[in-house]
Design a protein around this motif. Structure first.
Motif, PDB file in Angstrom:
ATOM      1  N   LEU A  75       9.235   1.272  -5.747  1.00  0.00           N
ATOM      2  CA  LEU A  75       9.529  -0.804  -6.656  1.00  0.00           C
ATOM      3  C   LEU A  75      10.649  -1.729  -5.241  1.00  0.00           C
ATOM      4  N   GLY A  76      11.607  -0.814  -4.503  1.00  0.00           N
ATOM      5  CA  GLY A  76      11.711  -1.535  -3.403  1.00  0.00           C
ATOM      6  C   GLY A  76      10.739  -2.477  -2.546  1.00  0.00           C
ATOM      7  N   LEU A  77       9.629  -1.619  -2.161  1.00  0.00           N
ATOM      8  CA  LEU A  77       8.319  -1.670  -1.167  1.00  0.00           C
ATOM      9  C   LEU A  77       7.409  -2.717  -1.481  1.00  0.00           C
ATOM     10  N   TRP A  78       7.642  -2.821  -3.037  1.00  0.00           N
ATOM     11  CA  TRP A  78       6.511  -3.471  -3.889  1.00  0.00           C
ATOM     12  C   TRP A  78       6.972  -4.986  -3.888  1.00  0.00           C
ATOM     13  N   LEU A  79       8.878  -5.301  -3.800  1.00  0.00           N
ATOM     14  CA  LEU A  79       9.074  -6.527  -4.575  1.00  0.00           C
ATOM     15  C   LEU A  79       9.320  -6.956  -2.980  1.00  0.00           C
ATOM     16  N   LEU A  80       9.413  -6.166  -1.744  1.00  0.00           N
ATOM     17  CA  LEU A  80       9.293  -6.983  -0.164  1.00  0.00           C
ATOM     18  C   LEU A  80      11.099  -6.510  -0.145  1.00  0.00           C
ATOM     19  N   VAL A  81      12.143  -6.195  -0.900  1.00  0.00           N
ATOM     20  CA  VAL A  81      13.510  -6.161  -0.517  1.00  0.00           C
ATOM     21  C   VAL A  81      13.594  -5.492   0.902  1.00  0.00           C
ATOM     22  N   SER A  82      14.917  -5.559   1.338  1.00  0.00           N
ATOM     23  CA  SER A  82      14.637  -4.392   2.550  1.00  0.00           C
ATOM     24  C   SER A  82      15.815  -3.082   2.516  1.00  0.00           C
ATOM     25  N   TRP A  83      16.045  -2.646   1.380  1.00  0.00           N
ATOM     26  CA  TRP A  83      15.845  -1.432   0.957  1.00  0.00           C
ATOM     27  C   TRP A  83      15.127  -0.476   0.159  1.00  0.00           C
ATOM     28  N   GLY A  84      13.902  -1.225   0.560  1.00  0.00           N
ATOM     29  CA  GLY A  84      12.977  -0.812   0.042  1.00  0.00           C
ATOM     30  C   GLY A  84      11.796   0.318   1.099  1.00  0.00           C
ATOM     31  N   PRO A  85      11.980   0.606   2.461  1.00  0.00           N
ATOM     32  CA  PRO A  85      11.397   1.275   3.506  1.00  0.00           C
ATOM     33  C   PRO A  85      13.186   2.455   4.100  1.00  0.00           C
ATOM     34  N   VAL A  86      14.473   1.671   3.675  1.00  0.00           N
ATOM     35  CA  VAL A  86      15.448   2.516   3.660  1.00  0.00           C
ATOM     36  C   VAL A  86      15.591   4.293   2.324  1.00  0.00           C
ATOM     37  N   VAL A  87      14.758   3.500   1.410  1.00  0.00           N
ATOM     38  CA  VAL A  87      14.182   4.043   0.460  1.00  0.00           C
ATOM     39  C   VAL A  87      13.281   5.238   0.330  1.00  0.00           C
ATOM     40  N   LEU A 132       0.892  -1.241  -0.137  1.00  0.00           N
ATOM     41  CA  LEU A 132      -0.340  -0.100  -0.152  1.00  0.00           C
ATOM     42  C   LEU A 132       0.786   1.316   0.015  1.00  0.00           C
ATOM     43  N   VAL A 133       1.424   0.958   1.060  1.00  0.00           N
ATOM     44  CA  VAL A 133       2.756   2.563   1.026  1.00  0.00           C
ATOM     45  C   VAL A 133       2.869   2.203  -0.508  1.00  0.00           C
ATOM     46  N   SER A 134       3.600   1.419  -0.891  1.00  0.00           N
ATOM     47  CA  SER A 134       4.101   1.443  -2.395  1.00  0.00           C
ATOM     48  C   SER A 134       3.884   1.868  -3.740  1.00  0.00           C
ATOM     49  N   ALA A 135       2.251   1.767  -3.219  1.00  0.00           N
ATOM     50  CA  ALA A 135       1.362   2.336  -4.540  1.00  0.00           C
ATOM     51  C   ALA A 135       1.159   4.155  -4.090  1.00  0.00           C
ATOM     52  N   SER A 136       1.548   4.379  -2.736  1.00  0.00           N
ATOM     53  CA  SER A 136       1.438   5.869  -2.088  1.00  0.00           C
ATOM     54  C   SER A 136       2.660   6.389  -3.261  1.00  0.00           C
ATOM     55  N   CYS A 137       3.509   5.481  -2.649  1.00  0.00           N
ATOM     56  CA  CYS A 137       5.426   6.123  -3.384  1.00  0.00           C
ATOM     57  C   CYS A 137       5.433   6.560  -4.742  1.00  0.00           C
ATOM     58  N   PHE A 138       3.899   5.591  -5.727  1.00  0.00           N
ATOM     59  CA  PHE A 138       4.177   5.356  -7.406  1.00  0.00           C
ATOM     60  C   PHE A 138       3.097   6.449  -7.920  1.00  0.00           C
ATOM     61  N   TRP A 139       2.191   6.896  -6.282  1.00  0.00           N
ATOM     62  CA  TRP A 139       1.670   8.183  -7.072  1.00  0.00           C
ATOM     63  C   TRP A 139       2.585   9.235  -6.988  1.00  0.00           C
ATOM     64  N   PHE A 140       3.367   9.507  -5.864  1.00  0.00           N
ATOM     65  CA  PHE A 140       3.490  10.451  -5.176  1.00  0.00           C
ATOM     66  C   PHE A 140       4.966  10.673  -6.525  1.00  0.00           C
ATOM     67  N   ALA A 141       5.224  10.259  -7.331  1.00  0.00           N
ATOM     68  CA  ALA A 141       6.235   9.915  -8.404  1.00  0.00           C
ATOM     69  C   ALA A 141       5.521  10.300  -9.865  1.00  0.00           C
ATOM     70  N   LEU A 142       4.355  10.038  -9.746  1.00  0.00           N
ATOM     71  CA  LEU A 142       3.384  10.368 -10.994  1.00  0.00           C
ATOM     72  C   LEU A 142       3.042  11.968 -10.921  1.00  0.00           C
ATOM     73  N   ASN A 143       2.875  11.789  -9.603  1.00  0.00           N
ATOM     74  CA  ASN A 143       2.929  13.920  -9.141  1.00  0.00           C
ATOM     75  C   ASN A 143       4.143  14.929  -9.616  1.00  0.00           C
ATOM     76  N   TYR A 144       5.122  14.471  -8.686  1.00  0.00           N
ATOM     77  CA  TYR A 144       6.322  14.810  -9.256  1.00  0.00           C
ATOM     78  C   TYR A 144       6.300  14.851 -10.727  1.00  0.00           C
ATOM     79  N   TRP A 145       6.315  13.589 -11.648  1.00  0.00           N
ATOM     80  CA  TRP A 145       6.892  13.687 -12.858  1.00  0.00           C
ATOM     81  C   TRP A 145       5.716  14.483 -13.417  1.00  0.00           C
ATOM     82  N   ALA A 146       4.803  14.446 -13.294  1.00  0.00           N
ATOM     83  CA  ALA A 146       3.515  15.315 -14.478  1.00  0.00           C
ATOM     84  C   ALA A 146       3.842  16.980 -13.597  1.00  0.00           C
ATOM     85  N   MET A 147       4.029  17.198 -12.645  1.00  0.00           N
ATOM     86  CA  MET A 147       4.739  18.879 -12.614  1.00  0.00           C
ATOM     87  C   MET A 147       6.092  18.567 -13.655  1.00  0.00           C
TER      88      MET A 147
END
Length: 145
Positions: A74-86, A24-39
């Motif tokens: 991507l890191g959060l969706w794949l459930l890898v350890s570096w996802g929360p760090v990023v 769920l956090v991954s989906a919100s991160c993707f949404w934020f990324a799309l917003n920044y790119w759109a801006m």
């Protein structure tokens, strides 16, 4: 006849909920990324947020977040350890933007509260998983007095 694969324990309810939370956090991160790119490309804000029209502060912050948020997603969706760090890096950038430099970036207390709530939920999940694994390790030991 023996099974060819090793026995893999079933994930607990806490582990399943933690995985859903991270996705769920991954989906919100993707949404934020799309917003920044759109801006940055002028698709949102009526074109006023285009990269060449931004102040240097916004250029640096928006560009960094447009790159960091998809990596965190991507890191959060794949459930890898570096996802929360990023994700922590991205959240720290936004918290610093809106809390410490409100003159340049404005004030978005709801976004800051959202980041703090996600971080607190993450810490609670990790503590619950740690406690659960600690209990399981104590039950399995047969050499305990």
């Amino acid at each position: 006849m023996l099974h060819d694969s090793a026995h893999v324990p079933k994930p607990s309810l806490t582990e399943i909920l933690f995985g859903l939370f991270l996705r769920l956090v991954s989906a919100s991160c993707f949404w934020f990324a799309l917003n920044y790119w759109a801006m940055l490309i002028g698709f949102s804000h009526g074109g006023a947020g285009r990269f060449d029209l931004l102040t240097p502060e916004w250029r640096a912050a928006a560009t960094a977040l447009a790159v960091v948020y998809p990596v965190a997603a991507l890191g959060l969706w794949l459930l890898v350890s570096w996802g929360p760090v990023v994700w922590v890096v991205a959240a720290a950038i936004e918290i610093a933007m809106y809390e410490f430099y409100p003159v340049s970036f404005g004030n978005r207390p709801l976004l800051v509260a959202l980041h703090v709530a996600v971080a607190a939920t993450f810490i609670l999940f990790r503590a619950a998983l740690f406690y659960q694994r600690y209990r399981q390790a104590r039950q399995v030991r047969v050499d305990s007095p």
